[in-house]
Enzyme design. Structure first.
Site, short mmCIF file in Angstrom:
data_model
loop_
_atom_site.label_atom_id
_atom_site.label_comp_id
_atom_site.label_asym_id
_atom_site.label_seq_id
_atom_site.Cartn_x
_atom_site.Cartn_y
_atom_site.Cartn_z
CG ASP A 12 -1.52 1.08 1.43
OD1 ASP A 12 -2.31 1.74 0.79
OD2 ASP A 12 -1.28 1.94 2.44
CG ASP A 14 -1.91 7.87 0.16
OD1 ASP A 14 -0.71 8.27 0.22
OD2 ASP A 14 -2.71 7.64 -0.46
CG ASP A 175 -1.82 2.71 6.57
OD1 ASP A 175 -1.84 2.18 5.27
OD2 ASP A 175 -2.49 3.54 7.05
#
Length: 229
Positions: A12, A14, A175
């Protein structure tokens, strides 16, 4: 003696590779203000990071009509680009400590492929590639423009298809619960990180095999998942 199987690590962006929260928050506030609406709180905005923009806006303003949702999406895109063009500090989006070193270490392994699965647009990701110069490290890159929003597994399945790597030899690092759920839906293992935008308890509940506290632990975590001794 058997050949070492190809492996794939999907990242991922961001909240995992890049700390873009200042840029995201500033853009969201600008977009809502442009339509004379009260911006969401910091917590609300960070909770939708990872989703594609229409889905993100729908969560933030569930009562919005399709037309208003589209206006918010367009305003956000315009504000995001405007911050970059004006050289605002919020647009810097620095890499998290150890990220670039971890990427280079993995990319140096002959059997390793690297991928990206992000809720960012192609334009937004290209900006980060220009900013940080890490684009050439990735063999497969999936953006929101081309797929259903996370946690739909489309991005993961396309990464697998483009690299030819087996699901059991693939891991996603993210995250948010959207990353973990997307990975699990795509039939691969998922690792969570504790420096991003969702609580670690939620990542574990979503199915994360483990939670990392820094990039230095990534190599050992991958070895553990893949049973390397």
């Amino acid at each position: 003696m058997t050949d070492t199987p190809l492996k794939l690590v999907i990242f991922d962006v961001d909240g995992t590779l890049v700390d873009s929260q200042a840029h995201i928050l500033a853009s969201m506030n600008w977009a809502f203000a442009a339509l004379d609406m009260t911006p969401p709180s910091r917590e609300q905005t960070l909770s939708i990071v990872g989703l594609s923009l229409p889905q993100a806006m729908a969560r933030l303003v569930p009562e919005a009509s399709a037309a208003l949702n589209a206006q918010l999406v367009e305003a956000y895109k315009n504000s995001f680009a405007d911050l970059r063009q004006r050289g605002e500090s919020a647009a810097a989006s620095p890499l998290f400590p150890g990220a670039i070193e971890a990427l280079h270490a993995l990319a140096a392994q002959d059997e390793m492929f690297l991928g990206i699965a992000t809720g960012k647009s192609r334009r937004g990701l290209d900006h980060l590639f220009e900013l940080h110069g890490f684009g050439p490290l990735f063999h497969t890159v999936q953006v929101a423009d081309d797929h259903p929003s996370k946690p739909h597994p489309s991005m993961v399945l396309t990464c697998l298809d483009e690299t030819g790597v087996a699901p059991e030899n693939t891991v996603i690092l993210g995250d948010t619960t959207y990353d973990i759920e997307m990975g699990r839906a795509g039939g691969i293992q998922a690792i969570g990180v504790d420096w991003g935008y969702h609580e670690t308890d939620a990542l574990t509940a979503a199915g994360a095999a483990m939670i990392l506290s820094d990039f230095a632990a990534l190599s050992e975590a991958l070895d553990q998942i893949w049973g390397v001794v």
